[in-house]
Design a protein around this motif. Sequence first.
Motif, short mmCIF file in Angstrom:
data_model
loop_
_atom_site.label_atom_id
_atom_site.label_comp_id
_atom_site.label_asym_id
_atom_site.label_seq_id
_atom_site.Cartn_x
_atom_site.Cartn_y
_atom_site.Cartn_z
N GLN A 78 56.59 -106.26 86.87
CA GLN A 78 56.12 -105.06 87.56
C GLN A 78 56.45 -103.84 86.72
OE1 GLN A 78 57.16 -104.86 91.72
NE2 GLN A 78 56.75 -107.02 92.08
N THR A 79 55.86 -102.71 87.09
CA THR A 79 55.98 -101.52 86.26
C THR A 79 56.04 -100.26 87.11
OG1 THR A 79 54.70 -102.59 84.50
CG2 THR A 79 54.92 -100.21 84.38
N LEU A 80 56.98 -99.38 86.78
CA LEU A 80 57.03 -98.04 87.35
C LEU A 80 56.47 -97.07 86.31
CD1 LEU A 80 60.46 -97.81 89.21
CD2 LEU A 80 58.19 -97.62 90.23
N VAL A 81 55.55 -96.23 86.73
CA VAL A 81 54.87 -95.32 85.82
C VAL A 81 55.12 -93.89 86.28
CG1 VAL A 81 52.68 -94.69 84.77
CG2 VAL A 81 53.10 -97.06 85.46
N TYR A 82 55.65 -93.08 85.37
CA TYR A 82 55.91 -91.67 85.69
C TYR A 82 54.83 -90.81 85.05
CZ TYR A 82 58.39 -87.22 86.11
OH TYR A 82 58.74 -85.92 86.42
N ASP A 83 54.07 -90.12 85.89
CA ASP A 83 53.00 -89.22 85.43
C ASP A 83 53.60 -87.84 85.22
OD1 ASP A 83 50.80 -87.49 85.17
OD2 ASP A 83 49.53 -88.84 86.36
N ARG A 84 53.73 -87.42 83.97
CA ARG A 84 54.39 -86.14 83.67
C ARG A 84 53.57 -84.94 84.10
NH1 ARG A 84 58.45 -85.36 80.37
NH2 ARG A 84 57.45 -83.63 79.25
N GLU A 85 52.26 -85.07 84.13
CA GLU A 85 51.43 -83.94 84.53
C GLU A 85 51.48 -83.71 86.03
OE1 GLU A 85 47.51 -84.33 83.02
OE2 GLU A 85 48.14 -84.27 80.92
N ARG A 86 51.54 -84.78 86.80
CA ARG A 86 51.51 -84.67 88.26
C ARG A 86 52.91 -84.81 88.87
NH1 ARG A 86 47.32 -86.94 86.01
NH2 ARG A 86 45.22 -86.33 86.64
N ILE A 87 53.91 -85.02 88.03
CA ILE A 87 55.31 -85.17 88.49
C ILE A 87 55.36 -86.19 89.62
CG2 ILE A 87 57.42 -83.91 89.05
CD1 ILE A 87 56.04 -82.91 86.57
N ASN B 54 49.27 -88.85 80.39
CA ASN B 54 50.59 -88.43 79.90
C ASN B 54 51.62 -89.19 80.73
OD1 ASN B 54 52.83 -87.14 78.93
ND2 ASN B 54 52.04 -85.07 79.22
N LEU B 55 51.82 -90.46 80.37
CA LEU B 55 52.58 -91.38 81.20
C LEU B 55 53.80 -91.92 80.47
CD1 LEU B 55 49.59 -93.56 82.51
CD2 LEU B 55 50.52 -91.49 83.55
N VAL B 56 54.90 -92.11 81.22
CA VAL B 56 56.05 -92.84 80.73
C VAL B 56 56.14 -94.11 81.57
CG1 VAL B 56 58.49 -92.74 80.11
CG2 VAL B 56 57.16 -90.63 80.26
N ILE B 57 56.06 -95.26 80.92
CA ILE B 57 55.89 -96.53 81.62
C ILE B 57 57.15 -97.38 81.46
CG2 ILE B 57 54.45 -98.59 81.79
CD1 ILE B 57 52.20 -96.93 80.45
N PHE B 58 57.66 -97.89 82.58
CA PHE B 58 58.86 -98.73 82.58
C PHE B 58 58.51 -100.07 83.23
CE2 PHE B 58 60.29 -94.38 82.60
CZ PHE B 58 61.36 -94.36 81.71
N SER B 59 58.53 -101.15 82.46
CA SER B 59 58.31 -102.48 83.03
C SER B 59 59.67 -103.09 83.36
CB SER B 59 57.54 -103.37 82.06
OG SER B 59 58.17 -103.39 80.79
N TYR B 60 59.73 -103.86 84.47
CA TYR B 60 61.01 -104.35 84.95
C TYR B 60 60.85 -105.69 85.65
CZ TYR B 60 59.50 -102.72 89.56
OH TYR B 60 58.81 -102.52 90.73
N THR B 61 62.01 -106.31 85.94
CA THR B 61 62.06 -107.58 86.64
C THR B 61 62.46 -107.34 88.10
OG1 THR B 61 62.80 -108.66 84.62
CG2 THR B 61 63.11 -109.86 86.67
#
Length: 536
Positions: A340-349, A324-331
């Motif tokens: 690179q990518t920041l990944v937010y795990d909604r289950e584990r906050i 259950n991930l929201v994934i943000f790729s960035y420069t």
Amino acid sequence: MAYDRLYLQNGQDNLTYYDGTDITTFTGILAPTNTLATFVKKPSTVGSASSSPSASPSNAPEYTYSYKVSAYTEVGETDPSSASAVTIDLEKLDVNNYVKLTWTPVTNADGYNVWGRTAGYWKLLYELKGANVSEWIDDGTVEESEVFTPPEANSTAGVTGKYIALYKDSLFVFGDPQNPSRLFYSGGGDRIHDFSVSNGGGFIDISKNDGQMGTGLIVFKNSLLCFKEDSIYQFEFSTSGLPQVTQVNPSIGCIAPRSIVAVENDVFFASRRGVFTIGNEPGFAFDVLRTNELTSRVRSIFQSINPEYIQNIAAVYATKANTNLVIFSYTPAGGVTNSQTLVYDRERIAWMKWTNVSANCWVNYIDSTGTTRTLYGDDSSGYVKEILTGSTDFGSAITGIFKLKAEEFEEGLDRYKKLKDVSLVLRKPTGSVTMSIIKDGIETATSMNISTVSPAINFAHYVFARFLFKTSYGTGAVTSQDDNVLRTKRNINLLGRSFMLSFTNGSSGASFTLLQTTMTAKARSLKYRLSTDIIG
């Protein structure tokens, strides 16, 4: 998608659509010409040929009636003709004193809209159907619209914008380069790509000339969210069917159009300050939209992004299998493409960082078997790649590292402790996993291979913490057949004020699930200090 068509906008070309076979474009028409307004006064005596107003006192007040005419098709509406006006001494027109408006018909028009009556404040007066209609009489019986004003551009070849959304059976287009605050909407239904006022379409300017560009659209529950660079607005149709816009946030907006993504009951997006959510705030009696920041814990990473390339951040909501991930790729700084990518795990906050994903755009794709696949376009290789599948990265082992929250124990940061034991519970670990202990947030004090640490436990003078007397623990190598495996490192005797655990699988491709960690420590005296702590 709407009515089995994929409608396309790119910020430069007019609206087009793809129906699975062909790409369809629209052909525009020209605006009406030779518009002429003439005042007509019926003669007071039957048979009189006079059609001019009777003489009036020289000091009688004068009133100017001004008109424009636009043509429309099944796609849009032309810009209006040049205005034509008459000045008379009558404040109110009637059936005996009226204005006759004429114009030259336009080839391939479906009809015409008449706009009037005040110069500079023209409003919609009347719609006339038919390509060859060339006149209309204003006898004062028609009321001016309170909402609709003349179009400012020709949309008969399709409107132009950067962003498109389907809301309440209508297409919405935002981000016209010539009118960056303008939101176009179509008539909907069988008029899905018709943006003319006559067929239910139109436009509304969202905080026009505020210096901000429109940056995105997304449907949220029963409204349409319209993002600008530093503000957010909510579009709805009123109960009478008229367009209306309300401001949601005057200081937070979206700077990255591809970062706007629906996530269950919220919308995630990237602003200048970080990643935010917008949704209904719990505990409020009314349906109030509020924004909240998510990146406070990884703000240093977000702030390292080159400001010039924040607009390139791309996001996706991935829910494949048990993720259950929201994934943000960035420069990152120094780069020109997302790497690179920041990944937010909604289950584990919790946030994670991936350094091997060069995603310019994302999509969730459901294949013929019903399997959801999360794909991205790789900026560096040109391939379309899939994530959250397999155990390698294009044949190479995936290197991973993560850190837990630092433990300062009950005594707090101003008291020294001697770390005694560290225990872990792992689920089905495979391969070689290294654990490091970081003390006081900066110093990596020791590292060890988890699979070779003896799990023996004895009873000592410090805290037991979660171990049961009835449980026995075996020894042996870590294998994929193990279910829950306990590993304990005893008698570490590491002096510090806080301790953090860090885990890495190096380049071996090892994997495991961390279920629980426990650290025990013995506090030193309240007055214990190192020589470097003392102020001279």
